[in-house]
Design an enzyme around this catalytic site. Structure first.
Site, PDB file in Angstrom:
ATOM      1  N   ARG A  32       0.836  -1.218   0.000  1.00 54.30           N
ATOM      2  CA  ARG A  32       0.000   0.000   0.000  1.00 54.30           C
ATOM      3  C   ARG A  32       0.862   1.256   0.000  1.00 54.30           C
ATOM      4  O   ARG A  32       0.480   2.267  -0.587  1.00 54.30           O
ATOM      5  CB  ARG A  32      -0.939  -0.002   1.200  1.00 54.30           C
ATOM      6  CG  ARG A  32      -2.028  -1.007   1.005  1.00 54.30           C
ATOM      7  CD  ARG A  32      -3.113  -0.836   2.040  1.00 54.30           C
ATOM      8  NE  ARG A  32      -4.301  -1.555   1.621  1.00 54.30           N
ATOM      9  CZ  ARG A  32      -5.115  -2.201   2.434  1.00 54.30           C
ATOM     10  NH1 ARG A  32      -4.877  -2.207   3.717  1.00 54.30           N
ATOM     11  NH2 ARG A  32      -6.159  -2.813   1.975  1.00 54.30           N
TER      12      ARG A  32
ATOM     13  N   LYS B 265     -21.395 -15.497  -1.157  1.00 49.98           N
ATOM     14  CA  LYS B 265     -22.748 -15.060  -0.844  1.00 49.98           C
ATOM     15  C   LYS B 265     -23.415 -14.251  -1.947  1.00 49.98           C
ATOM     16  O   LYS B 265     -22.809 -13.336  -2.491  1.00 49.98           O
ATOM     17  CB  LYS B 265     -22.704 -14.180   0.400  1.00 49.98           C
ATOM     18  CG  LYS B 265     -22.389 -14.920   1.664  1.00 49.98           C
ATOM     19  CD  LYS B 265     -22.492 -13.938   2.773  1.00 49.98           C
ATOM     20  CE  LYS B 265     -22.328 -14.530   4.141  1.00 49.98           C
ATOM     21  NZ  LYS B 265     -22.249 -13.416   5.107  1.00 49.98           N
TER      22      LYS B 265
ATOM     23  N   GLY C 279     -10.530  -7.663  -3.177  1.00 45.74           N
ATOM     24  CA  GLY C 279     -10.887  -8.783  -2.310  1.00 45.74           C
ATOM     25  C   GLY C 279     -10.345 -10.092  -2.834  1.00 45.74           C
ATOM     26  O   GLY C 279      -9.221 -10.163  -3.328  1.00 45.74           O
TER      27      GLY C 279
ATOM     28  N   GLY D 120     -14.346  -3.334  -0.353  1.00 48.06           N
ATOM     29  CA  GLY D 120     -15.676  -2.725  -0.213  1.00 48.06           C
ATOM     30  C   GLY D 120     -15.894  -1.598  -1.207  1.00 48.06           C
ATOM     31  O   GLY D 120     -16.970  -1.480  -1.810  1.00 48.06           O
TER      32      GLY D 120
HETATM   33  P1  AMP Z   1     -16.601 -13.623  -1.280  1.00 45.66           P
HETATM   34  O1  AMP Z   1     -15.884 -13.038  -0.091  1.00 45.66           O
HETATM   35  O2  AMP Z   1     -18.079 -13.546  -1.198  1.00 45.66           O
HETATM   36  O3  AMP Z   1     -16.045 -13.121  -2.600  1.00 45.66           O
HETATM   37  O4  AMP Z   1     -16.317 -15.159  -1.234  1.00 45.66           O
HETATM   38  C1  AMP Z   1     -15.047 -15.712  -1.328  1.00 45.66           C
HETATM   39  C2  AMP Z   1     -15.068 -17.026  -0.648  1.00 45.66           C
HETATM   40  O5  AMP Z   1     -16.078 -17.823  -1.231  1.00 45.66           O
HETATM   41  C3  AMP Z   1     -13.773 -17.793  -0.789  1.00 45.66           C
HETATM   42  O6  AMP Z   1     -13.209 -17.972   0.471  1.00 45.66           O
HETATM   43  C4  AMP Z   1     -14.219 -19.139  -1.390  1.00 45.66           C
HETATM   44  O7  AMP Z   1     -13.602 -20.230  -0.791  1.00 45.66           O
HETATM   45  C5  AMP Z   1     -15.695 -19.163  -1.084  1.00 45.66           C
HETATM   46  N1  AMP Z   1     -16.435 -20.042  -2.000  1.00 45.66           N
HETATM   47  C6  AMP Z   1     -16.500 -19.960  -3.330  1.00 45.66           C
HETATM   48  N2  AMP Z   1     -17.213 -20.989  -3.828  1.00 45.66           N
HETATM   49  C7  AMP Z   1     -17.584 -21.745  -2.796  1.00 45.66           C
HETATM   50  C8  AMP Z   1     -18.342 -22.956  -2.673  1.00 45.66           C
HETATM   51  N3  AMP Z   1     -18.812 -23.568  -3.748  1.00 45.66           N
HETATM   52  N4  AMP Z   1     -18.564 -23.435  -1.434  1.00 45.66           N
HETATM   53  C9  AMP Z   1     -18.067 -22.815  -0.352  1.00 45.66           C
HETATM   54  N5  AMP Z   1     -17.346 -21.678  -0.397  1.00 45.66           N
HETATM   55  C10 AMP Z   1     -17.116 -21.147  -1.610  1.00 45.66           C
END
Ligand code: AMP
Length: 396
Positions: free
Chosen positions: A37, A204, A353, A376
């Site tokens: 950073r 999510k 992220g 974010g």
């Molecule tokens: P996000 O922070 O919402 O971008 O999610 C990222 C996280 O989603 C990572 O740690 C991945 O391991 C998890 N992830 C992605 N696909 C899956 C899945 N099919 N089942 C469980 N976790 C998942």
């Protein structure tokens, strides 16, 4: 319209107040474990010092309580590291707007750099306090925002400070980091090259609903992978075994599918496991998932289909992994998409992220057009939100 940058203003002999993001990780001995950073702010910093400006840098670090100095959140190590990177001494003020800062600002000569102590040692920063902002604003002739990671916030240093400086007719501009983020995450998306393909994944749906709603308006295709896809499968009436889902978002997913129609592309097969572990029993499934299976990555036919979409695109925006990329072999989908994005001739934008981490980890970061530095902030920009901290900056 494009915002003015630090390159557009004459800084010689002027005092420049620059908001940077020096929120670096520190270990127990307060040693910086990753100085990226600080390094990323160097072009904006040098642009001031090399043109004989006097530079004051302000930042937050971590989440101190806001009721006074807390040594573990001090920016002193960042000032030392900056001095090493610049190869020149950097001054450090042990407060933000009080006696030490005032006297050190007064002593600045052309080309000097001063780092102020953590803005968040006072609650005034988070509250956007105008009196606090007024004290910062009074220190300088020019304001620069080069802290993209905090651009979605309305902290004093992000909004009230430039407001106070503008009121006095002082220039308020962006640094080079923020300029690049805006150019890609806002300008490129508002006036997209087509076909514009968005790839969304991650754990999510709830985190990305607003992104999907906004991008449905603008893009030609939305590819959905990651655990997010299984909530959409539920919305289609399919069974997903023990997969990670958000049952309270199924209705919303139904509405998105109705609205999106052919624009939305879901996986056609899924790499499933009978447990959340690398050595589980694995199966490629294209219909209902039987218990105890859960989806952990996109399947091989989906990889090919998604790759074809990417190959035909002129603009690709990617946010969120296609599967559990931290746990091989379920990194295969994310890896294949990362490679497809990196080798395509499209303008390619990677949201901050996990997708940024994945593309870096897989060695493709320098092959894409832009990897966002803000988690974010990057999501909020993809949601089409307007940031007060950016809107307030001077237009070209
Ligand atoms: P996000 O922070 O919402 O971008 O999610 C990222 C996280 O989603 C990572 O740690 C991945 O391991 C998890 N992830 C992605 N696909 C899956 C899945 N099919 N089942 C469980 N976790 C998942």
């Amino acid at each position: 319209m494009a915002k003015k940058t630090i390159a557009d203003v004459d800084v010689s002999g002027k005092t420049v107040l620059m908001r940077v993001d020096f929120n670096v990780p520190l270990d127990k001995e307060r040693k910086i474990t990753d100085d990226r950073r600080i390094e990323m702010a160097l072009p904006s910093i040098r642009s001031v010092t090399e043109r004989s400006g006097r530079l004051i840098l302000m930042s937050h670090l971590g989440r101190p309580s806001g009721s006074g100095p807390e040594p573990e959140f001090s920016l002193a190590p960042a000032a030392v590291r900056l001095g090493e990177l610049l190869g020149e001494p950097v001054e450090f003020a042990s407060d933000t707007v009080d006696d030490d800062a005032k006297s050190k600002v007064g002593a600045l000569k052309n080309g000097d750099v001063l780092v102020l102590e953590n803005l968040r040692f006072s609650k005034a920063e988070n509250k956007g306090d105008e009196a606090f902002a007024g004290k910062l604003a009074a220190m300088a002739d020019i304001y620069v925002n080069d802290a993209f990671g905090t651009c979605h916030r309305t902290d004093a240093s992000m909004v009230a400070v430039p407001k106070a400086m503008k009121a006095k007719g002082k220039p308020c501009v962006s640094g080079f980091l923020v300029e690049k983020e805006i150019r890609y995450l806002k300008d490129a998306i508002e006036n997209p090259r087509r076909p514009f393909v968005a790839i969304l994944g991650g754990a999510k749906v709830s985190d990305k609903i607003m992104v999907i709603q906004n991008l449905l308006r603008i893009c030609d295709r939305i590819i959905i992978g990651g655990a997010m896809a299984y909530t959409f499968f539920l919305a289609q009436g399919r069974k997903v075994g023990k997969s990670l889902v958000e049952t309270d978002k199924v209705d919303e997913a139904k509405r998105i599918l109705e609205r999106g129609g052919d624009k939305i592309l879901l996986p056609v097969d899924t790499h499933c496991g009978d447990a959340f572990s690398a050595d589980c029993e694995k199966r490629i499934i294209d219909g209902d998932f039987p218990d105890p299976f859960q989806g952990l990555d996109i399947g091989p036919r989906t990889i090919e289909k998604f790759k074809q979409e990417v190959a035909g695109a002129k603009l690709v925006v990617w946010n969120g992994p296609m599967g559990v990329f931290e746990m091989p072999p379920f990194d295969a989908g994310t890896r294949a998409i990362a490679e497809a994005v990196a080798t395509s001739s499209a303008t390619s934008i990677i949201g901050g992220g996990d997708s940024a981490a994945a593309i870096q980890q897989m060695g493709f970061a320098d092959k894409v057009s832009h990897v966002s530095t803000g988690g974010g902030a990057s999501l909020s920009m993809l949601e089409g939100q307007k940031f007060e901290a950016v809107e307030i900056l001077d237009e070209k």
